[in-house]
Design a protein around this motif. Structure first.
Motif, short mmCIF file in Angstrom:
data_model
loop_
_atom_site.label_atom_id
_atom_site.label_comp_id
_atom_site.label_asym_id
_atom_site.label_seq_id
_atom_site.Cartn_x
_atom_site.Cartn_y
_atom_site.Cartn_z
N GLY A 29 16.53 40.09 1.96
CA GLY A 29 15.22 39.45 1.82
C GLY A 29 14.90 39.03 0.40
O GLY A 29 15.79 38.86 -0.42
N PHE A 30 13.60 38.87 0.12
CA PHE A 30 13.16 38.42 -1.19
C PHE A 30 13.59 39.40 -2.27
O PHE A 30 13.51 40.61 -2.08
N PHE A 31 14.00 38.86 -3.42
CA PHE A 31 14.13 39.72 -4.59
C PHE A 31 12.73 40.21 -4.97
O PHE A 31 11.77 39.46 -4.95
N ALA A 32 12.63 41.49 -5.30
CA ALA A 32 11.35 42.08 -5.70
C ALA A 32 11.47 42.59 -7.13
O ALA A 32 12.56 42.87 -7.60
N PRO A 33 10.34 42.72 -7.82
CA PRO A 33 10.40 43.23 -9.19
C PRO A 33 10.69 44.73 -9.20
O PRO A 33 10.58 45.40 -8.18
N THR A 34 11.04 45.23 -10.38
CA THR A 34 11.24 46.66 -10.57
C THR A 34 9.95 47.39 -10.22
O THR A 34 8.86 46.86 -10.41
N GLY A 35 10.06 48.60 -9.68
CA GLY A 35 8.90 49.33 -9.17
C GLY A 35 7.95 49.81 -10.25
O GLY A 35 8.17 49.61 -11.44
N ASP A 78 7.02 39.42 -14.46
CA ASP A 78 7.72 39.44 -13.17
C ASP A 78 6.97 40.30 -12.15
O ASP A 78 6.94 40.00 -10.97
N TRP A 79 6.33 41.37 -12.63
CA TRP A 79 5.51 42.22 -11.76
C TRP A 79 4.21 41.49 -11.41
O TRP A 79 3.79 41.46 -10.26
N THR A 115 7.23 22.90 -20.56
CA THR A 115 6.22 22.22 -19.74
C THR A 115 6.51 22.25 -18.25
O THR A 115 5.74 21.70 -17.47
N VAL A 116 7.62 22.86 -17.85
CA VAL A 116 7.89 23.00 -16.42
C VAL A 116 7.62 24.46 -16.03
O VAL A 116 8.15 25.38 -16.65
N LEU A 117 6.80 24.64 -15.02
CA LEU A 117 6.46 25.99 -14.56
C LEU A 117 7.73 26.67 -14.07
O LEU A 117 8.40 26.16 -13.17
N ASP A 118 8.06 27.79 -14.65
CA ASP A 118 9.33 28.41 -14.31
C ASP A 118 9.15 29.88 -13.99
O ASP A 118 8.26 30.53 -14.51
N LEU A 119 10.02 30.39 -13.12
CA LEU A 119 10.00 31.81 -12.80
C LEU A 119 10.17 32.61 -14.08
O LEU A 119 11.02 32.25 -14.88
N PRO A 120 9.46 33.69 -14.27
CA PRO A 120 8.40 34.25 -13.44
C PRO A 120 7.01 33.88 -13.95
O PRO A 120 6.07 34.61 -13.71
N ASP A 121 6.90 32.75 -14.66
CA ASP A 121 5.64 32.46 -15.36
C ASP A 121 4.52 32.03 -14.40
O ASP A 121 4.76 31.43 -13.37
#
Lengths: 396, 154
Positions: A117-123, A131-132, A249-255
């Motif tokens: 499934g989806f990658f999730a952030p560290t707990g 990223d959280w 100027t491009v919205l990028d993960l995890p921003d």
């Protein structure tokens, strides 16, 4: 232009969901690469591991973890992490050691065991970690960002979901010819259109899976290659690991937002384009010299973006290229002849290394049914979370 | 148990903007180079060409912008996104909004009920306050920012 290094060996553990430790995949890939190079593990002077953050402490010190699994032999050890760009950084570190004369033979290994499934952030509660925060505040998964880019392309360039589906059809056809790929079945445009929407406008078959896998390279100085009787090895001519430039100027993960352009006008071109440009400049060649490219098709729409960013066509013409078949096997410049992430799924620290494995086999003329005839030069391109460029140019 | 309204992140927005402006996102601006940051940077300016020596002062962001892109989440995201695993999943809509004065794109969820079918790239939207989730155990209502169409032309 900087000096070349030789690719003496390439090896991979097949991608899949095998349910074993990443160490097993990495070790298997390393042994395959060593056998391909005709070298013993004891001959290796330095090992560089691309880290994984999904397997606890051994993943953070991947270089030592793989060295231990292969049997301690006293090699210089390095571990690097740069998200999806980790593999390119590992190759970059190995290359720097070789070009600096610190080592003649370096083993580069990356492997991952991915969750479903989806990658999730560290707990844990970590409100200082972007990223959280993007998960906590917005529920913004990786596919959500891919979907934002896809929708933007539809609005700005007139791309259609049918164009995106063509990328999957193309990559699945190539992947069906690759025994190392996880998905080896041809896919039709109808099947893409009938798969569930994950993040509008992208459907399940537009988005890459997460996989288990491992990849390794044996790299050496040109002198060492010649001393082993390998006069015409595949050579790595450039490794680009650049950061973006401010303002981004491009919205990028995890921003959650882009940089503002109030203080400084943005540089022309995107971050992704700058990754390839740095590689081309270092290699002293350009997109017109390419026989093939391996790009990070996290989504079908993103592959079209890469066509433009690595200079195969102008901005907005990516869909035209796939429609014409220019990037399919048998086309002008095949992209993702390996089958790409569409056929492999993402095994984060292994992926950039696997891209170079594919270039190696293609440039040797050893890619079997998916061989690009007369391949002489190729580029890999990818991008790691938090601002990591990743591109490698290899030639023969 | 009483219910407390708490911002999901402290200092990122206010319900009570300047000059009776209502709900506003809050960023910071560097006094030395005018660079604006959202999410706020309070410790340092990230513009590499900033002459330095400036102060980062809180600044409300433009209340309106135009849709840069949008999508939705048809599947339940992993934690820490809060959702009731026993309740059927209700997709939410994400919208990336271009703020002209700041020259930046900000991501947010839409106000409840605004689906992708009602959005278009270029459409004008405004920021409003909303509820991200309610924690029944603690009585906390986590508030956030949301975007909704103004009804202005795309």
């Amino acid at each position: 232009m900087s000096a070349d290094i030789a690719v003496l060996g390439a090896g991979m553990h097949p991608w899949g969901k095998w349910g074993r430790s990443f160490v097993e995949y990495g070790r298997a890939a390393a042994r395959t690469a060593l056998a391909d190079a005709g070298l013993e593990w004891a001959d290796v002077q330095s090992i560089v591991g691309a880290d994984t953050v999904r397997s606890g402490y051994p993943g953070y010190v991947a270089g030592a973890t793989f060295a231990r699994a292969l049997g301690w032999q006293g090699a210089r050890v390095t571990s690097v992490y740069a998200a999806c760009a980790s593999g390119a950084q590992a190759i970059g570190a190995a290359r720097a050691q070789i070009l600096a004369g610190l080592a003649d033979v370096v083993l580069v290994v990356g492997a991952d065991a991915a969750p479903k499934g989806f990658f999730a952030p560290t707990g844990g509660d970590r409100p200082d970690d972007p990223d959280w925060l993007r998960f906590r505040v917005l529920g913004a998964t990786n596919p959500a960002y891919f979907a934002l880019y896809a929708r933007r392309r539809m609005a700005v360039y007139g791309d259609t979901p049918e164009d995106f589906a063509q990328v999957k059809v193309k990559n699945a056809a190539a992947g069906a010819l690759n025994p190392l790929a996880r998905y080896r079945k041809p896919v039709t445009a109808e099947e893409v259109a009938q798969s569930a929407v994950v993040a509008d406008p992208l459907r399940l078959l537009d988005i890459c899976a997460t996989s288990d896998g491992g990849a390794a390279l044996v790299l050496s100085s040109m002198d060492f290659a010649r001393s082993r009787g390998v006069g015409d090895p595949v050579r790595i001519r450039a490794v680009s690991t650049v950061t973006p430039t401010y303002p981004r100027t491009v919205l990028d993960l995890p921003d959650i937002a882009t940089d503002s352009v109030t203080a400084v006008p943005p540089a022309p071109g995107s971050f992704r384009a700058s990754i390839a440009r740095a590689a081309y400049e270092e290699a002293g060649l350009g997109p017109e010299d390419l026989s093939l490219a391996e790009v990070y098709d996290l989504s079908t729409a993103l592959e079209l973006e890469w066509y433009e960013d690595i200079g195969l066509c102008a901005g907005g013409e990516g869909a035209k290229l796939v429609r014409e078949g220019a990037t399919a096997l048998g086309g002008r410049v095949p992209v993702n002849a390996s089958g790409g992430l569409a056929s492999f799924g993402e095994a984060v620290p292994a992926q950039a290394i696997a891209q170079v494995c594919e270039l190696t086999w293609q440039l040797r003329g050893a890619a079997g049914d998916r061989q690009v005839p007369g391949a002489r030069a190729g580029i890999t391109a990818n991008q790691g979370l938090f601002g990591h460029g990743s591109a490698v140019v290899a030639v023969r | 148990m009483g219910r407390t309204r708490t911002p999901v992140v402290s200092g990122w927005f206010t319900e009570d903007g300047p000059e009776g402006g209502g709900f506003r996102l809050l960023g910071t601006r560097c006094s030395a180079c005018t660079a604006v940051f959202f999410p706020r940077e309070d410790a340092y300016c990230r513009n590499p060409r900033c002459p330095g020596g400036g102060l980062l002062a809180e600044v409300p962001l433009s209340p309106r912008g135009r849709v840069w892109s949008y999508t939705d989440g048809r599947y339940r995201p992993p934690a820490p996104y809060a959702s009731d695993p026993d309740a059927p999943w209700e997709p939410y809509t994400l919208v990336a909004v271009e703020l002209e004065a700041e020259g930046m794109v900000v991501l947010g969820q839409t106000a409840p009920g605004v689906t992708v079918a009602e959005l278009a790239v270029g459409m004008e939207v405004e920021v409003v306050g909303g509820v991200l989730n309610e924690d029944a155990d603690t009585g906390t209502v986590w508030t956030t920012w949301q975007f909704r169409p103004t009804g202005g032309a795309a």
